[in-house]
Scaffold this motif. Structure first.
Motif, PDB file in Angstrom:
ATOM      1  N   SER A 148      22.041   2.702 -18.139  1.00 12.17           N
ATOM      2  CA  SER A 148      21.752   0.826 -19.011  1.00 12.17           C
ATOM      3  C   SER A 148      20.085   1.502 -19.708  1.00 12.17           C
ATOM      4  CB  SER A 148      21.843  -0.206 -18.047  1.00 12.17           C
ATOM      5  OG  SER A 148      20.677  -1.171 -19.039  1.00 12.17           O
ATOM      6  N   SER A 149      19.335   1.235 -20.308  1.00 11.26           N
ATOM      7  CA  SER A 149      17.897   1.407 -20.274  1.00 11.26           C
ATOM      8  C   SER A 149      16.694   0.211 -19.833  1.00 11.26           C
ATOM      9  CB  SER A 149      18.189   0.931 -21.391  1.00 11.26           C
ATOM     10  OG  SER A 149      16.913   1.406 -22.720  1.00 11.26           O
ATOM     11  N   VAL A 150      15.834   0.572 -20.383  1.00 11.42           N
ATOM     12  CA  VAL A 150      14.644  -0.389 -19.868  1.00 11.42           C
ATOM     13  C   VAL A 150      15.240  -2.051 -20.623  1.00 11.42           C
ATOM     14  CG1 VAL A 150      13.621   0.408 -21.697  1.00 11.42           C
ATOM     15  CG2 VAL A 150      12.237  -1.258 -19.827  1.00 11.42           C
ATOM     16  N   GLY A 193      13.359   4.178 -19.005  1.00  9.82           N
ATOM     17  CA  GLY A 193      12.883   4.349 -20.466  1.00  9.82           C
ATOM     18  C   GLY A 193      12.616   5.392 -21.660  1.00  9.82           C
ATOM     19  N   ALA A 194      11.139   6.004 -21.904  1.00 17.77           N
ATOM     20  CA  ALA A 194      11.882   7.238 -23.105  1.00 17.77           C
ATOM     21  C   ALA A 194      12.094   8.253 -22.734  1.00 17.77           C
ATOM     22  CB  ALA A 194      10.897   7.078 -23.223  1.00 17.77           C
ATOM     23  N   VAL A 195      13.312   8.891 -23.119  1.00 16.89           N
ATOM     24  CA  VAL A 195      13.351  10.436 -22.320  1.00 16.89           C
ATOM     25  C   VAL A 195      13.917  11.128 -23.311  1.00 16.89           C
ATOM     26  CG1 VAL A 195      15.212  11.568 -20.800  1.00 16.89           C
ATOM     27  CG2 VAL A 195      14.760   8.741 -19.868  1.00 16.89           C
ATOM     28  N   ASP A 196      13.374  12.365 -23.397  1.00 17.37           N
ATOM     29  CA  ASP A 196      13.559  13.583 -24.402  1.00 17.37           C
ATOM     30  C   ASP A 196      14.719  14.086 -24.669  1.00 17.37           C
ATOM     31  OD1 ASP A 196      13.328  14.982 -25.920  1.00 17.37           O
ATOM     32  OD2 ASP A 196      11.836  16.934 -24.304  1.00 17.37           O
ATOM     33  N   THR A 197      15.645  13.385 -24.857  1.00 19.57           N
ATOM     34  CA  THR A 197      16.769  13.868 -25.002  1.00 19.57           C
ATOM     35  C   THR A 197      17.522  13.668 -26.565  1.00 19.57           C
ATOM     36  OG1 THR A 197      18.335  11.466 -24.686  1.00 19.57           O
ATOM     37  CG2 THR A 197      17.746  12.304 -22.758  1.00 19.57           C
ATOM     38  N   GLU A 198      18.510  13.887 -26.763  1.00 22.53           N
ATOM     39  CA  GLU A 198      19.134  13.260 -28.435  1.00 22.53           C
ATOM     40  C   GLU A 198      19.444  12.293 -28.645  1.00 22.53           C
ATOM     41  OE1 GLU A 198      22.599  15.756 -28.409  1.00 22.53           O
ATOM     42  OE2 GLU A 198      22.280  17.420 -28.199  1.00 22.53           O
ATOM     43  N   GLU A 219       4.398  11.148 -22.718  1.00 22.32           N
ATOM     44  CA  GLU A 219       4.258  12.455 -21.895  1.00 22.32           C
ATOM     45  C   GLU A 219       6.310  11.543 -21.549  1.00 22.32           C
ATOM     46  OE1 GLU A 219       4.346  15.568 -18.566  1.00 22.32           O
ATOM     47  OE2 GLU A 219       3.209  14.068 -18.708  1.00 22.32           O
ATOM     48  N   THR A 220       7.189  11.739 -22.035  1.00 20.67           N
ATOM     49  CA  THR A 220       8.741  11.254 -22.007  1.00 20.67           C
ATOM     50  C   THR A 220       9.437  11.893 -20.321  1.00 20.67           C
ATOM     51  OG1 THR A 220       9.598  12.465 -23.116  1.00 20.67           O
ATOM     52  CG2 THR A 220       8.792  10.091 -24.082  1.00 20.67           C
ATOM     53  N   VAL A 240      23.325   1.570   2.847  1.00 17.36           N
ATOM     54  CA  VAL A 240      22.299   1.786   1.628  1.00 17.36           C
ATOM     55  C   VAL A 240      23.261   1.152   0.108  1.00 17.36           C
ATOM     56  CG1 VAL A 240      20.913   2.028   0.472  1.00 17.36           C
ATOM     57  CG2 VAL A 240      20.527   2.899   3.124  1.00 17.36           C
ATOM     58  N   ALA A 241      22.823   0.765  -0.136  1.00 14.40           N
ATOM     59  CA  ALA A 241      23.459   0.314  -1.778  1.00 14.40           C
ATOM     60  C   ALA A 241      22.300  -0.500  -2.311  1.00 14.40           C
ATOM     61  CB  ALA A 241      24.637  -1.070  -2.104  1.00 14.40           C
ATOM     62  N   VAL A 242      21.787   0.914  -3.176  1.00 12.09           N
ATOM     63  CA  VAL A 242      20.581   0.530  -4.243  1.00 12.09           C
ATOM     64  C   VAL A 242      21.336   0.210  -5.942  1.00 12.09           C
ATOM     65  CG1 VAL A 242      19.028   1.885  -5.511  1.00 12.09           C
ATOM     66  CG2 VAL A 242      19.212   2.775  -3.484  1.00 12.09           C
ATOM     67  N   ASN A 243      20.691  -1.250  -6.091  1.00 12.03           N
ATOM     68  CA  ASN A 243      21.647  -1.815  -6.752  1.00 12.03           C
ATOM     69  C   ASN A 243      20.903  -1.089  -7.987  1.00 12.03           C
ATOM     70  OD1 ASN A 243      22.168  -4.186  -4.345  1.00 12.03           O
ATOM     71  ND2 ASN A 243      23.312  -3.009  -4.539  1.00 12.03           N
ATOM     72  N   GLU A 244      19.673  -1.404  -8.261  1.00  5.72           N
ATOM     73  CA  GLU A 244      18.759  -1.155  -9.793  1.00  5.72           C
ATOM     74  C   GLU A 244      17.974  -0.175  -9.672  1.00  5.72           C
ATOM     75  OE1 GLU A 244      17.602  -4.218 -13.256  1.00  5.72           O
ATOM     76  OE2 GLU A 244      17.892  -4.895 -10.438  1.00  5.72           O
ATOM     77  N   ILE A 245      17.440   0.705 -10.610  1.00  8.49           N
ATOM     78  CA  ILE A 245      16.596   1.677 -10.274  1.00  8.49           C
ATOM     79  C   ILE A 245      16.522   1.358 -12.138  1.00  8.49           C
ATOM     80  CG2 ILE A 245      15.411   3.811 -10.617  1.00  8.49           C
ATOM     81  CD1 ILE A 245      17.296   4.492  -8.160  1.00  8.49           C
ATOM     82  N   LEU A 246      14.875   1.043 -12.330  1.00  9.72           N
ATOM     83  CA  LEU A 246      14.145   0.862 -13.253  1.00  9.72           C
ATOM     84  C   LEU A 246      13.342   2.600 -13.348  1.00  9.72           C
ATOM     85  CD1 LEU A 246      13.325   0.045 -16.296  1.00  9.72           C
ATOM     86  CD2 LEU A 246      11.474  -1.771 -14.486  1.00  9.72           C
ATOM     87  N   VAL A 247      13.632   3.461 -14.376  1.00 10.64           N
ATOM     88  CA  VAL A 247      12.629   4.657 -14.179  1.00 10.64           C
ATOM     89  C   VAL A 247      11.685   4.712 -15.998  1.00 10.64           C
ATOM     90  CG1 VAL A 247      12.259   6.566 -13.941  1.00 10.64           C
ATOM     91  CG2 VAL A 247      14.304   5.743 -12.825  1.00 10.64           C
ATOM     92  N   ARG A 248      10.798   4.485 -15.632  1.00 10.31           N
ATOM     93  CA  ARG A 248       9.861   4.583 -17.082  1.00 10.31           C
ATOM     94  C   ARG A 248       8.942   5.571 -17.101  1.00 10.31           C
ATOM     95  NH1 ARG A 248       8.802  -1.678 -18.955  1.00 10.31           N
ATOM     96  NH2 ARG A 248       8.271  -1.832 -16.413  1.00 10.31           N
ATOM     97  N   PRO A 249       8.234   6.825 -17.854  1.00 10.35           N
ATOM     98  CA  PRO A 249       7.408   7.403 -18.056  1.00 10.35           C
ATOM     99  C   PRO A 249       6.130   6.280 -17.881  1.00 10.35           C
ATOM    100  CG  PRO A 249       8.286   7.519 -20.337  1.00 10.35           C
ATOM    101  CD  PRO A 249       9.080   6.577 -19.526  1.00 10.35           C
ATOM    102  N   THR A 250       5.633   7.556 -17.013  1.00  8.94           N
ATOM    103  CA  THR A 250       3.765   6.844 -16.365  1.00  8.94           C
ATOM    104  C   THR A 250       3.095   6.087 -17.502  1.00  8.94           C
ATOM    105  OG1 THR A 250       4.075   8.257 -14.506  1.00  8.94           O
ATOM    106  CG2 THR A 250       2.052   7.050 -15.178  1.00  8.94           C
ATOM    107  N   GLU A 251       2.822   6.825 -19.073  1.00  9.16           N
ATOM    108  CA  GLU A 251       2.582   6.227 -19.750  1.00  9.16           C
ATOM    109  C   GLU A 251       3.106   5.350 -20.054  1.00  9.16           C
ATOM    110  OE1 GLU A 251       1.185   9.951 -21.819  1.00  9.16           O
ATOM    111  OE2 GLU A 251       0.028  10.473 -20.140  1.00  9.16           O
ATOM    112  N   GLN A 252       4.612   4.582 -19.988  1.00 13.77           N
ATOM    113  CA  GLN A 252       5.151   4.063 -21.456  1.00 13.77           C
ATOM    114  C   GLN A 252       4.111   2.154 -20.698  1.00 13.77           C
ATOM    115  OE1 GLN A 252       8.824   4.137 -21.510  1.00 13.77           O
ATOM    116  NE2 GLN A 252       9.431   2.563 -22.034  1.00 13.77           N
ATOM    117  N   PRO A 253       4.205   1.744 -21.808  1.00 15.19           N
ATOM    118  CA  PRO A 253       3.489   0.370 -20.961  1.00 15.19           C
ATOM    119  C   PRO A 253       4.149  -0.503 -21.075  1.00 15.19           C
ATOM    120  CG  PRO A 253       2.784   1.049 -22.985  1.00 15.19           C
ATOM    121  CD  PRO A 253       3.247   2.314 -22.971  1.00 15.19           C
ATOM    122  N   GLY A 254       5.527  -0.610 -22.076  1.00 15.61           N
ATOM    123  CA  GLY A 254       6.746  -2.003 -22.554  1.00 15.61           C
ATOM    124  C   GLY A 254       8.230  -0.950 -22.093  1.00 15.61           C
TER     125      GLY A 254
END
Length: 254
Positions: A148-150, A193-198, A219-220, A240-254
């Motif tokens: 998904s996405s932020v 969050g923001a990822v350096d992709t296409e 720094e994405t 163990v079921a990991v239902n959700e992981i949100l991963v953002r750049p440290t510098e991304q505020p939102g």
């Protein structure tokens, strides 16, 4: 402790670049045989050769998952040629941003077809095989990972329809999780969050420039950072079921 994936099979959509390619490499390094699904066959062949050269097993499958028949065929070919399906990573997606007022609605159609319908077609085709894998060795658990996405948590201006598709993925994933978790089929969300992709390459030029400027000082993330999160999800012990992981750049505020 990370569990190995030896003796299992993973299918990754959108595997011709970015997060999909990185996830395929990571899962293969953990011992899974990997089906690589995307439209760009030349890139899939290159990635399959790379994985094979490193001692892994990879199958390149050219398919447009927005066509249900092609999505089903990709899953069935995976099982026929690799023997089973333990992990499905629904990664294929597109982000077409811009104001709702005056938007080219063909961009909306494209996002709904790929981000929502394509994901649904793969999930529907994969689920019977994931249920079967969860009933058998070597791990007696299986995984459906939806990327998904932020944007699936936080609506923002100029992202309305993209937000809609990602919120939909989140809702579908949680509802499905409740249906099948007792069968030891784990349904998980990974929300980058923001990822350096296409991903921004598909934007209209004016919108693309605005999107890139927004994160010019940040720094994405790298695609490998999200691949690492996917690997964490699918290598947990059966309990163990990991239902959700949100991963953002440290510098991304939102």
């Amino acid at each position: 402790m990370t569990e190995r994936l030896d003796g299992t099979v993973a299918l990754v959509t959108g595997a011709s670049s970015g997060i999909g390619a990185a996830a395929a490499r990571e899962l293969a390094s953990l011992g899974a045989s990997v089906a690589l699904v995307a439209r760009r066959k030349d890139r899939l062949d290159e990635l399959a050769a790379e994985i094979t050269a490193a001692g892994g097993t990879a199958l390149a499958i050219e398919a447009d998952v927005t066509e249900q028949a092609e999505a089903v065929a990709a899953v069935e070919r995976t099982v026929a040629e690799l023997g089973r399906l333990d992990t499905a990573v629904n990664n294929a997606g597109v982000m077409l941003l811009g104001p709702v007022l005056g938007a080219p609605t063909e961009e909306w159609d494209r996002m709904v077809r790929l981000n929502v319908q394509g994901l649904l077609y793969i999930a529907h085709a994969a689920l019977p095989h994931l249920v079967s894998a969860a009933d058998s060795e070597p791990r007696r658990v299986s995984d459906l990972v939806n990327i998904s996405s932020v944007a699936g948590r936080r609506p923002t201006a100029f992202s309305g329809v993209y937000n809609l598709t990602k919120h939909g993925i989140n809702a579908f994933s949680e509802a499905l999780r409740q249906e099948i978790t007792e069968r030891h089929v784990r349904v998980s969300l990974v929300e980058p969050g923001a990822v350096d992709t296409e991903l921004t390459d598909h934007l209209r030029p004016a919108v693309r420039e605005v999107a890139r400027q927004r994160f010019a000082s940040v720094e994405t993330l790298l695609a490998t950072d999200i691949a690492d999160a996917i690997a964490y999800v699918v290598t947990r012990p059966r309990r163990v079921a990991v239902n959700e992981i949100l991963v953002r750049p440290t510098e991304q505020p939102g």
